[in-house]
Write a protein that holds these residues in place. Sequence first.
Motif, short mmCIF file in Angstrom:
data_model
loop_
_atom_site.label_atom_id
_atom_site.label_comp_id
_atom_site.label_asym_id
_atom_site.label_seq_id
_atom_site.Cartn_x
_atom_site.Cartn_y
_atom_site.Cartn_z
N GLY A 353 0.70 -1.21 -0.07
CA GLY A 353 -0.27 0.13 0.01
C GLY A 353 1.02 1.37 0.00
N ALA A 354 2.06 1.09 -0.19
CA ALA A 354 3.04 2.27 -0.41
C ALA A 354 2.55 3.22 -1.61
CB ALA A 354 4.65 1.88 -0.46
N PRO A 355 2.99 4.28 -1.59
CA PRO A 355 2.67 5.29 -2.88
C PRO A 355 3.46 4.65 -4.23
CG PRO A 355 3.47 6.86 -1.07
CD PRO A 355 3.69 5.24 -0.60
N ARG A 356 2.56 4.73 -5.02
CA ARG A 356 2.88 4.23 -6.39
C ARG A 356 4.06 4.93 -6.95
NH1 ARG A 356 -2.71 2.07 -9.65
NH2 ARG A 356 -2.76 0.29 -8.86
N LEU A 357 4.96 4.44 -7.60
CA LEU A 357 6.25 5.19 -8.31
C LEU A 357 5.89 5.27 -9.85
CD1 LEU A 357 9.03 2.83 -6.87
CD2 LEU A 357 8.20 4.90 -6.08
N LEU A 358 4.80 4.70 -10.32
CA LEU A 358 4.63 4.98 -11.80
C LEU A 358 3.12 4.90 -12.16
CD1 LEU A 358 7.06 2.76 -13.67
CD2 LEU A 358 7.10 5.14 -13.42
N ASP A 359 2.46 5.27 -12.99
CA ASP A 359 1.17 5.19 -13.63
C ASP A 359 1.22 3.57 -14.01
OD1 ASP A 359 -1.52 4.93 -14.36
OD2 ASP A 359 -1.29 6.30 -15.78
N LEU A 360 0.26 2.66 -13.32
CA LEU A 360 0.38 1.16 -13.89
C LEU A 360 -0.76 1.15 -14.89
CD1 LEU A 360 1.09 -0.73 -10.45
CD2 LEU A 360 2.46 0.00 -12.37
N THR A 361 -1.50 2.04 -15.28
CA THR A 361 -2.71 1.95 -15.99
C THR A 361 -2.24 1.06 -17.12
OG1 THR A 361 -3.62 3.93 -15.37
CG2 THR A 361 -4.48 3.01 -17.41
N PRO A 362 -1.23 1.47 -18.27
CA PRO A 362 -0.83 0.84 -19.27
C PRO A 362 -0.54 -0.64 -19.29
CG PRO A 362 0.33 2.77 -19.11
CD PRO A 362 -0.33 2.79 -17.68
N PHE A 363 -0.22 -0.91 -17.91
CA PHE A 363 0.45 -2.44 -17.65
C PHE A 363 -0.73 -3.39 -17.05
CE2 PHE A 363 4.08 0.71 -16.74
CZ PHE A 363 4.67 0.52 -18.12
N ARG A 364 -2.01 -2.76 -16.81
CA ARG A 364 -3.15 -3.56 -15.87
C ARG A 364 -3.11 -5.04 -16.86
NH1 ARG A 364 -5.20 0.06 -19.51
NH2 ARG A 364 -7.49 -0.68 -20.52
N PRO A 365 -3.21 -5.90 -15.97
CA PRO A 365 -3.32 -7.17 -16.38
C PRO A 365 -4.68 -7.42 -16.93
CG PRO A 365 -2.46 -7.22 -14.18
CD PRO A 365 -2.97 -5.56 -14.57
N GLU A 366 -5.57 -6.96 -16.61
CA GLU A 366 -7.07 -7.34 -17.13
C GLU A 366 -7.19 -6.50 -18.67
OE1 GLU A 366 -7.81 -3.38 -15.01
OE2 GLU A 366 -6.30 -5.03 -14.72
N ARG A 367 -6.32 -5.75 -19.14
CA ARG A 367 -6.39 -5.06 -20.26
C ARG A 367 -6.87 -5.75 -21.57
NH1 ARG A 367 -0.78 -5.00 -19.56
NH2 ARG A 367 0.22 -5.50 -21.49
#
Length: 369
Positions: A353-367
């Motif tokens: 639950g630490a702050p995200r270092l990157l926007d993970l939207t492009p890597f989302r597994p369910e895409r």
Amino acid sequence: MTDVVVIGAGIVGAACAYYAARAGLAVTVVDRGPLAGGTTSAGEGNILLSDKLPGPELDLGLLSYRLWRELDIGPIELEPKGGLMIASTEAAMSTVDDLATAQRASGVDAIMVSDLAAYEPRLRPGLPGGAYYPQDLQVQPMLATARLLRAAPNLEVHYGHPVTAIETDRGRVVAVRTAGRRIPTGAVVNAAGVWAGEVAGLAGVTLPIAPRRGFVLVTEPLPPLVRYKVATADYLDNVASGDAGLQASAVVEGTPSGTILIGASRERVGFDRGFALPVLRRLAAQAIALFPFLAGVRLLRAYRGFRPYSPDHLPMIGPDPRVAGLFHACGHEGAGIGLSQATGRVIAAELTGAPRLLDLTPFRPERFA
């Protein structure tokens, strides 16, 4: 009970385990084979920025580059080798120039080169130029994997334990079963490389990961004759291609032991482990066209491995909303070694639950669902 089970003891799984354990979690790593027994053992140890287009993968690559340089786990043969992207035609030179310009805007050191002989004296004369990337690194991937796992506190590792089931209760992970044990846990990280789709299926979700075979030729030991990792601009097209057929382009580099490694080929042929002589001949011919002296050099051996191919050429990183407690760190294809540190750090942040270092939207597994 363990906080998290990491499935896969390759470089990506080791990085996930290392950063999760460093964050205070109790981690268990399981693998169907030995340490680094899959794609990691068949890699060349590349940590590259030169082959990444501006966007999500380059952002991940820049973070990983910084983490590799900061890593303190003992000797891992991390070498600031540098890369040279060669243009074989004037049209390719324009492509290399445009890419280098875009990469510089994202924070990559990319130096345009017109006098290639000043960098690689044994290159074929008459080539129009290229770009030099001083940030490209080389590492011994199996050694790095072993040292990551050794340096991780509160870690347990089980080799030779294929995962047979991922148990869920009301849509949440509760345990992992192997051939020899049941491991209660609240979180699973799927870092199973080319088998990640199979592992995802055990939790009832689909990941479209396929093996993409590649060959590498290894020459006899020589005096230092190739200074950098040298690739042609065609390599960029091959990496980005979705074609299942053979893609091959010259990639040539020396090693500390004196051997020269020659690649790179890509083809989706399932798990066919056969040695395709036409592919080996093509790689040798392309290398000789780039470095003519190689025509008189003997080959010691060739080896092959399978890259975990993703249809959009981006890895799958982060939580899977379809099953609570399931996380993925897979689909890196040929960039897993270079991107492993950023992947591991990002996964550890998601687990804690630490702050995200990157926007993970492009890597989302369910895409792909």
